[in-house]
Design a protein around this motif. Structure first.
Motif, PDB file in Angstrom:
ATOM      1  N   MET A 113       0.828  -1.096   0.073  1.00 33.24           N
ATOM      2  CA  MET A 113       0.174   0.029  -0.079  1.00 33.24           C
ATOM      3  C   MET A 113       0.838   1.336   0.137  1.00 33.24           C
ATOM      4  O   MET A 113       0.345   2.243  -0.645  1.00 33.24           O
ATOM      5  CB  MET A 113      -1.085  -0.008   1.348  1.00 33.24           C
ATOM      6  N   VAL A 114       1.843   1.182   1.046  1.00 25.02           N
ATOM      7  CA  VAL A 114       2.778   2.373   0.813  1.00 25.02           C
ATOM      8  C   VAL A 114       3.382   2.760  -0.565  1.00 25.02           C
ATOM      9  O   VAL A 114       3.369   3.976  -1.019  1.00 25.02           O
ATOM     10  CB  VAL A 114       4.019   2.118   1.911  1.00 25.02           C
ATOM     11  N   GLN A 115       3.851   1.599  -1.207  1.00 22.90           N
ATOM     12  CA  GLN A 115       4.445   2.020  -2.555  1.00 22.90           C
ATOM     13  C   GLN A 115       3.123   2.412  -3.598  1.00 22.90           C
ATOM     14  O   GLN A 115       3.385   3.415  -4.223  1.00 22.90           O
ATOM     15  CB  GLN A 115       4.522   0.555  -3.263  1.00 22.90           C
ATOM     16  N   ASP A 116       1.773   1.968  -3.358  1.00 26.01           N
ATOM     17  CA  ASP A 116       0.948   2.483  -4.065  1.00 26.01           C
ATOM     18  C   ASP A 116       0.443   4.155  -3.819  1.00 26.01           C
ATOM     19  O   ASP A 116       0.320   4.811  -4.715  1.00 26.01           O
ATOM     20  CB  ASP A 116      -0.350   1.825  -3.997  1.00 26.01           C
ATOM     21  N   CYS A 117       0.844   4.283  -2.478  1.00 25.65           N
ATOM     22  CA  CYS A 117       0.666   5.837  -2.034  1.00 25.65           C
ATOM     23  C   CYS A 117       1.694   6.701  -2.633  1.00 25.65           C
ATOM     24  O   CYS A 117       1.605   7.716  -3.157  1.00 25.65           O
ATOM     25  CB  CYS A 117       0.836   5.911  -0.525  1.00 25.65           C
ATOM     26  N   ARG A 118       2.899   5.941  -2.885  1.00 24.87           N
ATOM     27  CA  ARG A 118       3.946   6.795  -3.569  1.00 24.87           C
ATOM     28  C   ARG A 118       3.680   7.253  -4.988  1.00 24.87           C
ATOM     29  O   ARG A 118       4.136   8.075  -5.415  1.00 24.87           O
ATOM     30  CB  ARG A 118       5.343   5.878  -3.350  1.00 24.87           C
ATOM     31  N   GLN A 119       2.984   6.124  -5.408  1.00 22.36           N
ATOM     32  CA  GLN A 119       2.576   6.538  -6.881  1.00 22.36           C
ATOM     33  C   GLN A 119       1.292   7.357  -7.030  1.00 22.36           C
ATOM     34  O   GLN A 119       0.464   7.642  -8.110  1.00 22.36           O
ATOM     35  CB  GLN A 119       2.246   5.199  -7.577  1.00 22.36           C
ATOM     36  N   GLY A 120       0.623   7.819  -5.837  1.00 23.01           N
ATOM     37  CA  GLY A 120      -0.560   8.707  -5.803  1.00 23.01           C
ATOM     38  C   GLY A 120      -1.715   8.145  -5.770  1.00 23.01           C
ATOM     39  O   GLY A 120      -2.673   8.701  -6.151  1.00 23.01           O
ATOM     40  N   SER A 121      -1.916   6.941  -5.429  1.00 19.81           N
ATOM     41  CA  SER A 121      -3.119   6.210  -5.379  1.00 19.81           C
ATOM     42  C   SER A 121      -4.020   6.595  -3.943  1.00 19.81           C
ATOM     43  O   SER A 121      -3.607   6.332  -2.979  1.00 19.81           O
ATOM     44  CB  SER A 121      -3.071   4.643  -5.188  1.00 19.81           C
ATOM     45  N   ARG A 122      -4.993   7.456  -4.550  1.00 15.66           N
ATOM     46  CA  ARG A 122      -5.918   7.636  -3.507  1.00 15.66           C
ATOM     47  C   ARG A 122      -6.635   6.660  -2.749  1.00 15.66           C
ATOM     48  O   ARG A 122      -6.811   6.656  -1.437  1.00 15.66           O
ATOM     49  CB  ARG A 122      -7.106   8.479  -3.952  1.00 15.66           C
ATOM     50  N   LYS A 123      -6.990   5.444  -3.334  1.00 18.37           N
ATOM     51  CA  LYS A 123      -7.286   4.500  -2.765  1.00 18.37           C
ATOM     52  C   LYS A 123      -6.704   3.743  -1.884  1.00 18.37           C
ATOM     53  O   LYS A 123      -6.877   3.338  -0.684  1.00 18.37           O
ATOM     54  CB  LYS A 123      -7.810   3.179  -3.902  1.00 18.37           C
ATOM     55  N   ALA A 124      -5.139   3.724  -2.076  1.00 15.86           N
ATOM     56  CA  ALA A 124      -4.463   3.295  -1.145  1.00 15.86           C
ATOM     57  C   ALA A 124      -4.123   4.044  -0.021  1.00 15.86           C
ATOM     58  O   ALA A 124      -4.172   3.626   1.360  1.00 15.86           O
ATOM     59  CB  ALA A 124      -2.900   3.080  -1.574  1.00 15.86           C
ATOM     60  N   GLN A 125      -4.272   5.586  -0.022  1.00  9.59           N
ATOM     61  CA  GLN A 125      -4.091   6.420   1.055  1.00  9.59           C
ATOM     62  C   GLN A 125      -5.378   6.126   1.935  1.00  9.59           C
ATOM     63  O   GLN A 125      -5.068   6.254   3.333  1.00  9.59           O
ATOM     64  CB  GLN A 125      -4.126   7.851   0.357  1.00  9.59           C
ATOM     65  N   PHE A 126      -6.573   5.949   1.458  1.00  7.67           N
ATOM     66  CA  PHE A 126      -7.737   5.805   2.164  1.00  7.67           C
ATOM     67  C   PHE A 126      -7.547   4.554   2.875  1.00  7.67           C
ATOM     68  O   PHE A 126      -8.149   4.333   4.093  1.00  7.67           O
ATOM     69  CB  PHE A 126      -8.932   5.574   1.265  1.00  7.67           C
ATOM     70  N   GLU A 127      -7.077   3.327   2.342  1.00  6.11           N
ATOM     71  CA  GLU A 127      -6.779   2.163   3.117  1.00  6.11           C
ATOM     72  C   GLU A 127      -6.035   2.589   4.195  1.00  6.11           C
ATOM     73  O   GLU A 127      -6.110   1.816   5.084  1.00  6.11           O
ATOM     74  CB  GLU A 127      -6.364   0.978   2.158  1.00  6.11           C
ATOM     75  N   LEU A 128      -4.993   2.902   3.987  1.00  5.13           N
ATOM     76  CA  LEU A 128      -3.899   3.398   5.205  1.00  5.13           C
ATOM     77  C   LEU A 128      -4.418   4.129   6.169  1.00  5.13           C
ATOM     78  O   LEU A 128      -4.453   3.864   7.260  1.00  5.13           O
ATOM     79  CB  LEU A 128      -2.568   3.984   4.514  1.00  5.13           C
ATOM     80  N   TYR A 129      -5.477   5.149   5.676  1.00  2.17           N
ATOM     81  CA  TYR A 129      -6.089   5.952   6.733  1.00  2.17           C
ATOM     82  C   TYR A 129      -6.967   4.935   7.505  1.00  2.17           C
ATOM     83  O   TYR A 129      -6.959   5.128   8.945  1.00  2.17           O
ATOM     84  CB  TYR A 129      -6.925   6.877   6.004  1.00  2.17           C
ATOM     85  N   LYS A 130      -7.877   4.170   6.974  1.00  2.00           N
ATOM     86  CA  LYS A 130      -8.626   3.184   7.602  1.00  2.00           C
ATOM     87  C   LYS A 130      -7.953   2.394   8.708  1.00  2.00           C
ATOM     88  O   LYS A 130      -8.344   2.142   9.575  1.00  2.00           O
ATOM     89  CB  LYS A 130      -9.432   2.492   6.822  1.00  2.00           C
ATOM     90  N   LEU A 131      -6.621   1.893   8.106  1.00  2.55           N
ATOM     91  CA  LEU A 131      -5.851   0.972   9.079  1.00  2.55           C
ATOM     92  C   LEU A 131      -5.588   1.597  10.234  1.00  2.55           C
ATOM     93  O   LEU A 131      -5.435   0.907  11.247  1.00  2.55           O
ATOM     94  CB  LEU A 131      -4.932   0.497   8.141  1.00  2.55           C
ATOM     95  N   TYR A 132      -4.818   2.730  10.056  1.00  2.00           N
ATOM     96  CA  TYR A 132      -4.262   3.515  11.229  1.00  2.00           C
ATOM     97  C   TYR A 132      -5.192   4.789  12.106  1.00  2.00           C
ATOM     98  O   TYR A 132      -4.675   5.018  13.042  1.00  2.00           O
ATOM     99  CB  TYR A 132      -2.958   4.082  10.742  1.00  2.00           C
ATOM    100  N   ALA A 133      -6.296   5.078  11.186  1.00  2.00           N
ATOM    101  CA  ALA A 133      -6.693   6.252  12.107  1.00  2.00           C
ATOM    102  C   ALA A 133      -7.097   6.262  13.383  1.00  2.00           C
ATOM    103  O   ALA A 133      -6.850   7.106  14.266  1.00  2.00           O
ATOM    104  CB  ALA A 133      -7.739   6.590  11.015  1.00  2.00           C
ATOM    105  N   LYS A 134      -7.774   5.159  13.710  1.00  2.00           N
ATOM    106  CA  LYS A 134      -8.211   5.004  15.249  1.00  2.00           C
ATOM    107  C   LYS A 134      -7.229   5.057  16.181  1.00  2.00           C
ATOM    108  O   LYS A 134      -7.214   5.642  17.240  1.00  2.00           O
ATOM    109  CB  LYS A 134      -9.296   3.618  15.298  1.00  2.00           C
ATOM    110  N   ALA A 135      -6.185   3.978  15.869  1.00  2.00           N
ATOM    111  CA  ALA A 135      -4.932   4.162  16.758  1.00  2.00           C
ATOM    112  C   ALA A 135      -4.464   5.401  16.957  1.00  2.00           C
ATOM    113  O   ALA A 135      -3.951   5.607  17.942  1.00  2.00           O
ATOM    114  CB  ALA A 135      -4.000   3.149  16.316  1.00  2.00           C
ATOM    115  N   MET A 136      -4.096   6.111  15.738  1.00  2.14           N
ATOM    116  CA  MET A 136      -3.557   7.417  15.776  1.00  2.14           C
ATOM    117  C   MET A 136      -4.203   8.532  16.511  1.00  2.14           C
ATOM    118  O   MET A 136      -3.712   9.307  17.301  1.00  2.14           O
ATOM    119  CB  MET A 136      -2.959   7.811  14.436  1.00  2.14           C
TER     120      MET A 136
END
Length: 172
Positions: A1-24
């Motif tokens: 997912m991080v690699q996809d984010c580096r390439q500008g993928s909004r979907k990957a960004q959203f997935e990382l957000y969902k994964l870490y938002a509550k804990a952060m």
């Protein structure tokens, strides 16, 4: 997912957000004890992480890298509030009481509520030490205070917590 984010993928960004938002969010809320500020920190931290994703070297997990951003942003919010970390050469000694596991389980909610009532400086140090697992040297570096100040704030926070909890018990 991080690699996809580096390439500008909004979907990957959203997935990382969902994964870490509550804990952060919880990390920030424990430091700030203010819902709106913790929400702001969360959004700013993710924006910064996604804008600086090229800087992520991968020598730690993305979660640890993001957590450091969240902690730094939370501390900056506290500094805006002009939190003062009281320094002292005098270190208070606290007698540790032994409690059994059952008593500890019963006190978890009481302790959580008491931590929220602590002054900012105490709450930040005790949260970083007990809940986030940083040692006093790391806390000193993060907060730009001395190691002695970190230890003193921690001990004073424990005393204040004990006092708050004793007051709560008496009022029941």
């Amino acid at each position: 997912m991080v690699q996809d984010c580096r390439q500008g993928s909004r979907k990957a960004q959203f997935e990382l957000y969902k994964l870490y938002a509550k804990a952060m969010y919880n990390v920030s809320l424990r430091i700030l004890s203010h819902v709106a500020e913790a929400e702001d920190v969360l959004q700013e931290a993710f924006l910064e992480a996604f804008n600086r994703i090229a800087d992520f070297r991968g020598d730690t997990t993305f979660g640890l890298w993001l957590k450091q951003i969240v902690i730094n942003k939370s501390i900056n919010y506290l500094r805006k509030r002009k939190v003062e970390f009281v320094s002292t050469d005098e270190v208070d000694v606290v007698e540790e009481e032994e409690t059994d596991e059952e008593d500890m389980q019963l006190q978890v909610e009481e302790i959580r509520k008491a931590i929220q009532q602590l002054p900012d400086g105490y709450r930040v140090v005790i949260s970083l030490y007990l809940l986030e697992g940083y040692d006093h040297e790391e806390i000193a570096h993060i907060l730009k205070i001395s190691e002695v100040t970190s230890r003193t704030q921690y001990r004073r926070a424990k005393l204040k917590l004990q006092s708050l909890m004793a007051t709560e018990r008496r009022s029941r």
